[in-house]
Design an enzyme around this catalytic site. Structure first.
Site, PDB file in Angstrom:
ATOM      1  N   TYR A 142     -42.473  -4.626   6.036  1.00 24.12           N
ATOM      2  CA  TYR A 142     -42.503  -5.139   4.664  1.00 24.12           C
ATOM      3  C   TYR A 142     -43.612  -6.177   4.586  1.00 24.12           C
ATOM      4  O   TYR A 142     -43.490  -7.282   5.122  1.00 24.12           O
ATOM      5  CB  TYR A 142     -41.138  -5.740   4.313  1.00 24.12           C
ATOM      6  CG  TYR A 142     -40.985  -6.245   2.892  1.00 24.12           C
ATOM      7  CD1 TYR A 142     -41.930  -5.986   1.902  1.00 24.12           C
ATOM      8  CD2 TYR A 142     -39.865  -6.992   2.537  1.00 24.12           C
ATOM      9  CE1 TYR A 142     -41.773  -6.452   0.614  1.00 24.12           C
ATOM     10  CE2 TYR A 142     -39.689  -7.461   1.244  1.00 24.12           C
ATOM     11  CZ  TYR A 142     -40.647  -7.190   0.290  1.00 24.12           C
ATOM     12  OH  TYR A 142     -40.489  -7.663  -0.983  1.00 24.12           O
ATOM     13  N   LYS A 170     -43.520  -0.982   3.451  1.00 22.68           N
ATOM     14  CA  LYS A 170     -43.278  -1.360   2.059  1.00 22.68           C
ATOM     15  C   LYS A 170     -44.397  -2.306   1.656  1.00 22.68           C
ATOM     16  O   LYS A 170     -44.516  -3.415   2.191  1.00 22.68           O
ATOM     17  CB  LYS A 170     -41.906  -2.032   1.908  1.00 22.68           C
ATOM     18  CG  LYS A 170     -41.616  -2.527   0.489  1.00 22.68           C
ATOM     19  CD  LYS A 170     -40.297  -3.287   0.421  1.00 22.68           C
ATOM     20  CE  LYS A 170     -40.089  -3.881  -0.973  1.00 22.68           C
ATOM     21  NZ  LYS A 170     -38.861  -4.710  -1.046  1.00 22.68           N
TER      22      LYS A 170
END
EC number: 4.3.3.7
Length: 299
Positions: A142, A170
């Protein structure tokens, strides 16, 4: 067993970063979490991120995180990928959380860039690989420099992609140029972590979304990605433009605040927020109603 996945879409295409419902007195609402998870999967989500930032993970205990993952797995674990957020700015703590999530039955791990302490790229590389080594689960990185203070550079992403369990990223970097280079060089499934850029990131090679607005518009997000993948870019663009008021409205203030307000307006489980987060003001809620209505959301 987790739902079927492919190397190209290891967690499906449409995932929502789920809020953590609390009771009126601030306790964890596991029944509410199961009802909300069921609602989101019924709406068309392939997966749910549990214990992410939108899940108020900075203010939930390790025990609450485990209870929440277990409850959501019981509710939808046979129909959706249940991905546990385990990232912290402490590598050893993240390893512990990863191992616990695996024992609890999570299907995958979301690991955010260590925040506040601003490690160098070598520190990021060692952190992510240590967490990936700790459990036999697929990992989604992320990358959100606006919160963490440090980006994961393209070179580091390429190195991390060599790890057999680091399979996705992400992307909340907000930089389509860097995303384009990274997607072309790193063998990772790319997920948009910035709702306003869902369609633009698909256009440069992303495979799906980890969404906040998915709490209220999952069917539209599903239609958008399905249209794009099938080659109907005009339809995907029309859906993107329809959703612009929702994208804007849900992020006029902190996303978990507006998300819980929107869910409450729809009669879905949400509850209060934990300090230092605060409830939306009455003025913010009125503006949110206008924004959601403009995007076709029924309240």
């Amino acid at each position: 067993m987790a739902p079927t996945s492919t190397p190209q879409t290891p967690f499906g295409r449409v995932l929502t970063a789920m809020v953590t419902p609390f009771t009126a007195d601030g306790a964890l609402d596991l029944d509410g979490a199961q009802r909300l998870a069921t609602h989101l999967v019924d709406a068309g989500n392939d997966g749910l991120i549990i214990n992410g930032t939108t899940g108020e993970s900075p203010t939930t205990s390790d025990a609450e995180k485990t209870d929440l993952v277990r409850a959501v797995l019981e509710a939808v674990g046979d129909r959706a990928h249940v991905v546990a957020g385990v990232g912290t700015n402490n590598t050893h703590h993240s390893i512990e959380l990863a191992r616990t999530a695996e024992k609890t039955g999570a299907h995958g791990l979301l690991v955010v860039t260590p925040y506040y302490n601003k490690p160098p790229q070598e520190g990021l590389y060692r952190h992510f690989t240590a967490v990936a080594d700790a459990a036999e689960l697929p990992v989604m990185l992320y990358d959100i420099p606006g919160r963490s203070g440090v980006p994961i550079t393209t070179e580091t992403l390429v190195r991390l992609a060599e790890h057999p369990r680091i399979v996705a990223n992400k992307d909340a970097k907000g930089d389509l140029g860097r995303a384009s280079w990274a997607i072309s060089r790193a063998d990772l499934a790319w997920y948009s972590g910035d709702d306003m850029l869902n369609l633009p990131l698909l256009s440069v090679g992303a495979v799906g979304f980890v969404s906040v607005v998915g709490h209220v518009v999952t069917p539209d997000l599903r239609a958008l990605v399905d249209a794009f993948v099938s080659g109907d870019v005009q339809k995907a663009t029309e859906i993107h433009q329809k959703l612009l008021p929702v994208y804007t409205g849900m992020f006029r203030t902190q996303g978990v605040m507006t998300t819980k307000a929107a869910l409450t307006l729809q009669g879905l489980p949400a509850g209060p927020l934990r300090a230092p987060m605060v409830e939306c003001t009455s003025e913010e809620i009125e503006q949110l109603k206008i924004d959601l209505a403009a995007g076709g959301v029924q309240l």
